[in-house]
Design a protein around this motif. Sequence first.
Motif, PDB file in Angstrom:
ATOM      1  N   ASP A   3       4.525  -0.828   0.914  1.00  0.00           N
ATOM      2  CA  ASP A   3       4.885   0.162  -0.097  1.00  0.00           C
ATOM      3  C   ASP A   3       5.867  -0.401  -1.120  1.00  0.00           C
ATOM      4  O   ASP A   3       5.968   0.102  -2.208  1.00  0.00           O
ATOM      5  N   ASN A   4       6.599  -1.479  -0.772  1.00  0.00           N
ATOM      6  CA  ASN A   4       7.536  -2.050  -1.734  1.00  0.00           C
ATOM      7  C   ASN A   4       6.815  -2.671  -2.913  1.00  0.00           C
ATOM      8  O   ASN A   4       7.311  -2.677  -4.017  1.00  0.00           O
ATOM      9  N   GLU A   6       3.909  -1.581  -4.118  1.00  0.00           N
ATOM     10  CA  GLU A   6       3.287  -0.511  -4.875  1.00  0.00           C
ATOM     11  C   GLU A   6       4.311   0.355  -5.589  1.00  0.00           C
ATOM     12  O   GLU A   6       4.044   0.896  -6.630  1.00  0.00           O
ATOM     13  N   SER A   7       5.473   0.487  -5.012  1.00  0.00           N
ATOM     14  CA  SER A   7       6.498   1.375  -5.535  1.00  0.00           C
ATOM     15  C   SER A   7       7.152   0.782  -6.779  1.00  0.00           C
ATOM     16  O   SER A   7       7.294  -0.424  -6.900  1.00  0.00           O
ATOM     17  N   GLN A   8       7.545   1.655  -7.679  1.00  0.00           N
ATOM     18  CA  GLN A   8       8.285   1.216  -8.855  1.00  0.00           C
ATOM     19  C   GLN A   8       9.724   0.889  -8.498  1.00  0.00           C
ATOM     20  O   GLN A   8      10.348   0.083  -9.158  1.00  0.00           O
ATOM     21  N   LYS A  26      12.802   8.106  -0.896  1.00  0.00           N
ATOM     22  CA  LYS A  26      11.669   7.198  -1.075  1.00  0.00           C
ATOM     23  C   LYS A  26      10.760   7.252   0.150  1.00  0.00           C
ATOM     24  O   LYS A  26       9.540   7.338   0.030  1.00  0.00           O
ATOM     25  N   HIS A  30       6.828   8.702   0.269  1.00  0.00           N
ATOM     26  CA  HIS A  30       5.733   7.826   0.685  1.00  0.00           C
ATOM     27  C   HIS A  30       5.144   8.217   2.033  1.00  0.00           C
ATOM     28  O   HIS A  30       4.190   7.589   2.490  1.00  0.00           O
ATOM     29  N   ALA A  43       9.922  12.690  -4.437  1.00  0.00           N
ATOM     30  CA  ALA A  43       9.781  11.677  -5.486  1.00  0.00           C
ATOM     31  C   ALA A  43      10.611  12.035  -6.719  1.00  0.00           C
ATOM     32  O   ALA A  43      11.175  11.152  -7.379  1.00  0.00           O
ATOM     33  N   HIS A  62       3.767   8.901  -9.643  1.00  0.00           N
ATOM     34  CA  HIS A  62       3.303   7.628  -9.088  1.00  0.00           C
ATOM     35  C   HIS A  62       3.848   7.436  -7.675  1.00  0.00           C
ATOM     36  O   HIS A  62       3.113   7.044  -6.768  1.00  0.00           O
ATOM     37  N   GLU A  63       5.119   7.701  -7.499  1.00  0.00           N
ATOM     38  CA  GLU A  63       5.738   7.524  -6.180  1.00  0.00           C
ATOM     39  C   GLU A  63       5.108   8.468  -5.152  1.00  0.00           C
ATOM     40  O   GLU A  63       4.874   8.083  -4.014  1.00  0.00           O
ATOM     41  N   ILE A  66       1.653   7.413  -3.675  1.00  0.00           N
ATOM     42  CA  ILE A  66       1.645   6.353  -2.661  1.00  0.00           C
ATOM     43  C   ILE A  66       1.429   6.978  -1.285  1.00  0.00           C
ATOM     44  O   ILE A  66       0.658   6.452  -0.473  1.00  0.00           O
TER      45      ILE A  66
END
Length: 79
Positions: A3-4, A6-8, A26, A30, A43, A62-63, A66
């Motif tokens: 996930d790191n 993919e995550s912003q 976070k 997720h 998020a 976006h978050e 995920i």
Amino acid sequence: MSDNSESQAQRIIADTSEARSERSYKAAAHNPSNTQEGRLHAAEKLAELHEQRTGESLDPKHEATIGEKKRQPEEQEQE
């Protein structure tokens, strides 16, 4: 893929109260077992705290997606 990547939000080192809260939000954003509304709420809080702490903005939608992407393989395994 972790996930790191993919995550912003970059990896959060929890050395302050704010960073620990951000990391918790976070994880909640997720988490595929949370509802879509719950992930979006987490998020939004993540984005708010991240911007206060770093000055960089995040896209809460976006978050939250995920967690949805992680949920889909789990549902396919159950079928």
